[in-house]
Design a protein around this motif. Structure first.
Motif: not given
Length: 757
Positions: A600-601, A627-630, A590-592, A565-566
């Motif tokens: 998750f990308w 976005v990197n922390p997630y 959280q959804a992923v 999921f990206s």
């Protein structure tokens, strides 16, 4: 071994000690005695060399064999040996690693010889890490190690006799030609029980062992001039096996609590700091076999209990974990294998490769850019992309249908007329050159421009998905065998937003459409990941609503382990502001996590939709940092279109290359301001601005034009000497205030020069 009743374990240990004392005094010449054991050591066996074969290396992890000597345990022991032999025969491993609690009773010397026979018979190298029960026998682990040195194909040894524990060692895996270290395996003794139970029941890996690891890591990095991908093996899991469950979802089975030390001695933080260890593999908890991908930073995994003798109530079928390494990739694939099944296949890919800062590891590329490229031009572009750490290319779609229903195929499809094909076979060109360069390709299937109208029926959409399946089958038959793993994954071209899929009805339709492709592709190409890249708009919804929408869709869809999921970050397209990225990506993380095995990308946009120009690198860096922390990885839309030195001003690529190497933006001076800015009114009432460029154009990337304080134009050109020094505003007047500034690669601008008549 995990214990539900610690007192019973202590009692059991005391019984063993009493038994051994009786044996020693009553039968002093018994073969259990240390004297006779030492006499059995006749010399060390030569260690095999571990190396890749055709770019691959396979490890088979056995754990918790729990061999108990005696007739009453013979059935369990025989079943264990049979399982080991069958799995070795089925998998043909290059190395077997047994992660502790191997022989747990008296008669240990002979038992160790028996339990290692499956590897000796198969001529497979093997290594051992000791568990908390391996010392509860009639010989010490030091004596076991000396015995192992006499057994053919053993590779276990003491790397440093002056540190805590037994069998701490490194096992380098050489390249296929034997000339380079490609991977390193670290084996640790995780000990058994601390003398002082103040800090918990199980012992911990000591500081001197951690220092040893850090020194070894530095040694291999300096020796090879780069960080060498590595794995770590030991018996008792780290405390982080508990915490990591709150980062990502579990893949596999968790039926036991994590029996880790209460004291955290800091090994995990060292592994993260050194960035070489991609995965940690342990045993100990017999009803756990799960792994957790900790956001692409590191994978924590259990093996599957191998031994049939039960220590307590055990629910998992006996088996092993298989780990596949790749010679030139910082990734590994792994699964659990039993006699009846293969389970939970997953590929872990290291985030950011060796960089501790965010980088883009892949890019989209579109047919409009590559239509006329030959092999030389493809090689030029792909080598450039590899030079900045790009490993993935997303090329889509293979079939495009315009709003009038006209088809265009990027390859010579049997479903097409010759007039419906591009002049070059673009799919083959892409795959052929990617294979030569070692780049992995995601291929998009079909897309119909009617999608954007949102005026179609579910049946029409489902028919499009079925058409995509036929395209996939044809692409597989034409290219998969020919190009192998280069044809790496699938891209779902149909872009979804957070407005049209917000209702339950539309979510059901979306899930059904996805499943038509997912079910088919997972069946015909189970090893190829499927990528979905939706977009968001903060003007039509909230981060919380977006999270709930995707949780609902994920609950209905059949994504497999390793699918991706990206989401597009929306900054370039104007959907999200940079300062909103953290909120939205936190929700999507959280959804992923609600969908085990889904990666998750982030698809970070490197353009500015207002003028269809490339974004300044300062903004691109800011987006990646947000976005990197997630996310596990970052890709971009689209480096080849907006930063390639063959497409835009070369300084963008040069500056990003410096960032890729150092993590810091290239410091460049702010360009000089423009001069002689003049406003003229033409007869048709258009405003025409003209100015002179700065004399020094070395750091000049373009011009910003402001109207009454609002940015209305961004003028760029590949060669700034040829760039326009004119701007026309059809809706302006002499009453408006116009200003022009020049800017550099980071978007830093000169002073603004105002117009005069």
């Amino acid at each position: 071994m995990k214990s539900f009743d610690k007192n019973s374990l202590i009692f059991r240990k005391q019984l063993i000690i009493v038994f051994l004392l009786i044996v020693y005094f009553v039968y002093p010449q018994n073969t259990l005695s240390v004297t006779l054991f030492n006499n059995e050591i006749k010399g060390e066996s030569e260690q095999p060399i571990l190396k890749f074969k055709d770019g691959k290396f396979k490890i088979l992890q056995f754990t918790d064999i729990h061999w108990v000597n005696g007739d009453s345990y013979r059935k369990g022991n025989d079943s264990t040996l049979l399982l080991m032999r069958k799995l070795i025969k089925a998998e043909h491993p290059d190395l077997v690693i047994i992660t502790g609690d191997v022989v747990v009773s008296w008669g240990a010397a002979e038992s160790w010889k028996e339990v290692t026979q499956p590897m000796v018979e198969a001529k497979v190298p093997f290594a051992v890490t000791f568990g908390n029960h391996d010392a509860e026998t009639d010989i010490t682990t030091s004596q076991v190690l000396e015995l192992l040195k006499t057994i053919p194909y053993n590779v276990t040894y003491n790397s440093n006799n002056n540190i805590s524990g037994v069998g701490n060692c490194t096992l380098p895996i050489k390249s296929s030609d034997g000339n380079q270290d490609k991977w390193v395996l670290y084996l640790f003794d995780s000990h058994d029980y601390p003398k002082d139970k103040t800090f918990g029941y199980y012992d911990w890996i000591k500081h001197d062992q951690i220092d040893w690891y850090r020194n070894q890591s530095d040694y291999y990095t300096q020796k090879d001039g780069k960080i060498i991908p590595s794995l770590a093996f030991f018996h008792i899991p780290l405390p982080e096996y508990v915490q990591v469950q709150y980062i990502s979802s579990l893949i596999g089975t968790k039926k036991d609590d994590v029996c880790a030390p209460n004291l955290n001695s800091g090994l995990f933080s060292s592994l993260l700091e050194k960035r070489d260890v991609l995965g940690v593999f342990t045993g100990h908890d017999h009803n756990n076999d799960y792994l957790v991908d900790a956001n692409g930073e590191i994978c924590l995994a259990y093996g599957r209990k191998t031994g049939y003798n039960s220590a307590y109530k055990e629910v998992l079928e006996r088996g092993a974990r298989v780990i596949n390494l790749y010679e030139d990739d910082r990734c590994f694939s792994t699964y659990i294998e039993t006699l009846s099944d293969k389970l939970n296949n997953y590929t872990f890919e290291k985030k950011g490769q060796t960089c501790p800062y965010p980088i883009a590891e892949g890019t989209f590329i579109q047919e409009s850019l590559v239509t006329n490229w030959d092999d030389a031009r493809w090689q030029q572009e792909l080598e450039m992309l590899k030079g900045v750490g790009m490993k993935y290319l997303i090329f889509a779609p293979s079939l495009f249908t315009d709003k009038n229903g006209k088809d265009k195929y990027l390859y010579p499809s049997s479903f097409s007329k010759k007039s419906e094909r591009t002049s070059n076979n673009l799919i083959d060109l892409c795959l052929r050159n990617a294979k030569k360069c070692g780049v992995k390709i995601f291929i998009g299937l079909n897309f119909n421009d009617k999608w954007w109208s949102a005026s179609f029926t579910p049946d029409w959409l489902y028919q499009q998905m079925e058409r995509g399946n036929k395209i996939a089958d044809e692409l597989i038959s034409l290219y998969k065998e020919k190009y192998g793993d280069t044809m790496y994954g699938w891209y779902w071209v149909w872009e979804v937003d957070n407005l049209h899929a917000i209702t339950n009805e539309n979510q059901e339709i979306l899930a059904n459409a996805l499943n038509i492709n997912l079910d088919h592709l997972n069946k015909v190409t189970p090893d190829m990941p499927f990528m979905l890249s939706p977009y968001m708009n903060q003007k039509v919804g909230t981060a919380d609503a977006n999270q709930k929408m995707w949780e609902s869709v994920f609950a209905k869809t059949h994504f497999k382990n390793g699918d991706i999921f990206s989401p597009q970050d929306g900054v370039g397209a104007g959907g999200l502001d940079v300062d909103k990225l953290s909120e939205w990506f936190s929700g999507m993380r959280q959804a992923v996590n609600s969908k085990p095995g889904l990666k998750f990308w982030a698809n970070v946009e490197s353009f500015d939709h207002r003028f269809w120009t490339n974004a300044p690198l300062s903004r691109f860096k800011q987006q990646m940092e947000a976005v990197n922390p997630y996310v596990n990885k970052i890709i971009t839309f689209a480096y080849s279109h907006y930063y390639s030195p063959f497409q835009v001003n070369k300084q963008y690529h040069d500056a990003y290359l410096e960032y890729y190497k150092t993590g810091k933006l290239l410091k460049v001076s702010v360009p000089e301001p423009v001069s002689d800015l003049v406003l003229k009114i033409k007869k048709n009432e258009m405003v025409v601005l003209k100015w002179k460029s700065p004399k020094d154009k070395s750091n000049l990337m373009g011009y910003y034009v402001y109207k009454d304080g609002i940015l209305v134009a961004n003028i760029q050109n590949k060669n700034i000497d040829d760039s326009d020094t004119e701007f026309i505003d059809k809706k302006g007047s002499q009453n408006n205030l116009y200003e022009v500034s020049s800017y550099n690669v980071n978007g830093e601008e000169s002073i603004k020069v105002k117009t005069h008549m």
